[in-house]
Each structure stands twice: as structure tokens, then as C-alpha cells.
Design a protein around this motif. Structure first.
Motif, PDB file in Angstrom:
ATOM      1  N   THR A   1     104.944 -25.921  58.968  1.00 33.90           N
ATOM      2  CA  THR A   1     104.400 -27.030  59.732  1.00 33.90           C
ATOM      3  C   THR A   1     104.344 -26.701  61.215  1.00 33.90           C
ATOM      4  OG1 THR A   1     105.389 -28.547  58.136  1.00 33.90           O
ATOM      5  CG2 THR A   1     104.682 -29.479  60.225  1.00 33.90           C
ATOM      6  N   PRO A   2     103.178 -26.883  61.844  1.00 29.18           N
ATOM      7  CA  PRO A   2     103.103 -26.656  63.291  1.00 29.18           C
ATOM      8  C   PRO A   2     104.017 -27.621  64.036  1.00 29.18           C
ATOM      9  CG  PRO A   2     100.913 -27.000  62.359  1.00 29.18           C
ATOM     10  CD  PRO A   2     101.915 -27.315  61.282  1.00 29.18           C
ATOM     11  N   LYS A   3     104.619 -27.129  65.085  1.00 31.33           N
ATOM     12  CA  LYS A   3     105.436 -27.994  65.926  1.00 31.33           C
ATOM     13  C   LYS A   3     104.529 -28.902  66.746  1.00 31.33           C
ATOM     14  CE  LYS A   3     108.964 -27.881  69.492  1.00 31.33           C
ATOM     15  NZ  LYS A   3     109.807 -27.019  70.320  1.00 31.33           N
ATOM     16  N   THR A   4     103.475 -28.322  67.282  1.00 27.14           N
ATOM     17  CA  THR A   4     102.539 -29.065  68.107  1.00 27.14           C
ATOM     18  C   THR A   4     101.136 -28.596  67.763  1.00 27.14           C
ATOM     19  OG1 THR A   4     104.148 -29.027  69.903  1.00 27.14           O
ATOM     20  CG2 THR A   4     101.913 -29.644  70.479  1.00 27.14           C
ATOM     21  N   LEU A  25      90.782 -25.945  69.108  1.00 27.55           N
ATOM     22  CA  LEU A  25      92.032 -26.506  68.621  1.00 27.55           C
ATOM     23  C   LEU A  25      93.160 -25.497  68.775  1.00 27.55           C
ATOM     24  CD1 LEU A  25      90.576 -27.997  65.335  1.00 27.55           C
ATOM     25  CD2 LEU A  25      90.998 -29.199  67.482  1.00 27.55           C
ATOM     26  N   TYR A  26      94.394 -25.988  68.806  1.00 30.49           N
ATOM     27  CA  TYR A  26      95.545 -25.098  68.879  1.00 30.49           C
ATOM     28  C   TYR A  26      96.648 -25.583  67.951  1.00 30.49           C
ATOM     29  CZ  TYR A  26      98.282 -28.476  71.520  1.00 30.49           C
ATOM     30  OH  TYR A  26      98.986 -29.588  71.884  1.00 30.49           O
ATOM     31  N   ASP A  27      97.472 -24.640  67.516  1.00 26.54           N
ATOM     32  CA  ASP A  27      98.671 -24.904  66.732  1.00 26.54           C
ATOM     33  C   ASP A  27      99.785 -24.044  67.313  1.00 26.54           C
ATOM     34  OD1 ASP A  27      97.406 -26.508  64.605  1.00 26.54           O
ATOM     35  OD2 ASP A  27      96.408 -24.621  64.102  1.00 26.54           O
ATOM     36  N   TYR A  28     100.914 -24.660  67.612  1.00 30.70           N
ATOM     37  CA  TYR A  28     102.088 -23.936  68.085  1.00 30.70           C
ATOM     38  C   TYR A  28     103.139 -24.008  66.979  1.00 30.70           C
ATOM     39  CZ  TYR A  28     106.468 -22.898  70.353  1.00 30.70           C
ATOM     40  OH  TYR A  28     107.689 -22.359  70.647  1.00 30.70           O
ATOM     41  N   ILE A  77     106.633 -19.300  74.079  1.00 30.17           N
ATOM     42  CA  ILE A  77     105.544 -18.597  73.394  1.00 30.17           C
ATOM     43  C   ILE A  77     105.686 -17.089  73.570  1.00 30.17           C
ATOM     44  CG2 ILE A  77     103.045 -18.238  73.303  1.00 30.17           C
ATOM     45  CD1 ILE A  77     102.765 -21.129  74.379  1.00 30.17           C
ATOM     46  N   THR A  78     105.669 -16.363  72.436  1.00 26.67           N
ATOM     47  CA  THR A  78     105.760 -14.903  72.481  1.00 26.67           C
ATOM     48  C   THR A  78     104.481 -14.225  72.002  1.00 26.67           C
ATOM     49  OG1 THR A  78     106.731 -14.819  70.270  1.00 26.67           O
ATOM     50  CG2 THR A  78     108.261 -14.889  72.156  1.00 26.67           C
ATOM     51  N   LYS A  79     103.705 -14.902  71.180  1.00 25.48           N
ATOM     52  CA  LYS A  79     102.492 -14.302  70.625  1.00 25.48           C
ATOM     53  C   LYS A  79     101.362 -15.326  70.631  1.00 25.48           C
ATOM     54  CE  LYS A  79     100.631 -12.126  66.489  1.00 25.48           C
ATOM     55  NZ  LYS A  79     100.891 -11.715  65.109  1.00 25.48           N
ATOM     56  N   ALA A 111      97.572 -27.142  80.494  1.00 26.69           N
ATOM     57  CA  ALA A 111      97.343 -26.810  79.092  1.00 26.69           C
ATOM     58  C   ALA A 111      98.255 -27.668  78.218  1.00 26.69           C
ATOM     59  CB  ALA A 111      97.628 -25.329  78.857  1.00 26.69           C
ATOM     60  N   PRO A 112      97.789 -28.106  77.057  1.00 26.55           N
ATOM     61  CA  PRO A 112      98.601 -28.997  76.225  1.00 26.55           C
ATOM     62  C   PRO A 112      99.859 -28.340  75.665  1.00 26.55           C
ATOM     63  CG  PRO A 112      96.556 -28.412  75.108  1.00 26.55           C
ATOM     64  CD  PRO A 112      96.460 -27.876  76.499  1.00 26.55           C
ATOM     65  N   TRP A 113      99.948 -27.030  75.708  1.00 20.85           N
ATOM     66  CA  TRP A 113     101.142 -26.318  75.230  1.00 20.85           C
ATOM     67  C   TRP A 113     102.104 -26.007  76.372  1.00 20.85           C
ATOM     68  CZ3 TRP A 113      96.133 -24.645  74.338  1.00 20.85           C
ATOM     69  CH2 TRP A 113      95.628 -23.752  75.290  1.00 20.85           C
TER      70      TRP A 113
END
Length: 107
Positions: free
Chosen positions: A13-16, A25-28, A60-62, A51-53
Motif C-alpha cells: 500500500t502506498p503511504k502517500t 500521478l505519484y505514489d510514495y 526518499i531514496t529512489k 511538491a506534494p511529497w
């Protein structure tokens, strides 16, 4: 019927997740600190339009980008733990300061 443990669900499950531009779109993912960005056109970010992240920036590493045409201004500015970025051929422009301060970047 499939049963998943809470730990399995956390891994999947994505955290954000959300929008970061026009159909972009983005998934963290918290389990591996990966940020995936896909589709559309990314917004240019500023000090007042971050940025929303941004809340995950220190983790973030990758970064994996798929099908996105650009990387917005200041998109990853100051993300010191990023070591790897995967850019597809679809990226035709990279905004100013997009990777400014990304001192851990290796590839």
C-alpha cells in the motif's frame, strides 16, 4: 480467498499518493522509500507551491518516472537521500533546480 497480514498490506500500500500535475500521478511507498511518478505533465513547484511529497523528501531514496514528459522546477530540491533516479525516454525537459541539493544522487 487471499488473506494478507498487516505487514503484507503495508508493503503493498502506498503511504502517500495523488496528483502532481496535469494527469501526472505519484505514489510514495514507505516500506522502501521509493517515489514513483507516472503519466502526464508535472507541475513546476515553488517555495509557495511545494511538491506534494515534500513531507517525505528527507526519506526518499529512489525515484522512478514512467510516461511523464517533464520534471518540474524544484521537484526534488533538497532531497539529500536520493541515490537513484530512473528516467524514461518520455522525459523531454527537466525544470530548473529540479535536483538542486540532491547530494546523495549516484545514478
Amino acid at each position: 480467498m487471499n488473506y494478507y497480514s498487516t505487514r503484507d498490506l503495508e508493503r503493498k500500500t502506498p503511504k502517500t499518493s495523488g496528483s502532481c500535475g496535469n494527469e501526472c500521478l505519484y505514489d510514495y511507498y514507505h516500506n522502501n522509500d521509493n517515489l514513483n511518478i507516472h503519466d502526464g505533465t508535472m507541475t513546476d513547484f515553488t517555495d509557495s507551491n511545494k511538491a506534494p511529497w515534500v513531507d517525505q523528501m528527507s526519506n526518499i531514496t529512489k525515484i522512478t518516472i514512467e510516461g511523464t514528459s517533464n520534471i518540474g522546477n524544484n521537484a526534488f530540491k533538497g532531497a539529500t537521500k536520493i541515490t537513484t533516479i530512473s528516467l524514461p525516454d518520455s522525459v523531454t525537459s527537466i525544470g530548473s533546480n529540479a535536483f538542486n541539493g540532491c547530494t546523495g544522487l549516484q545514478t
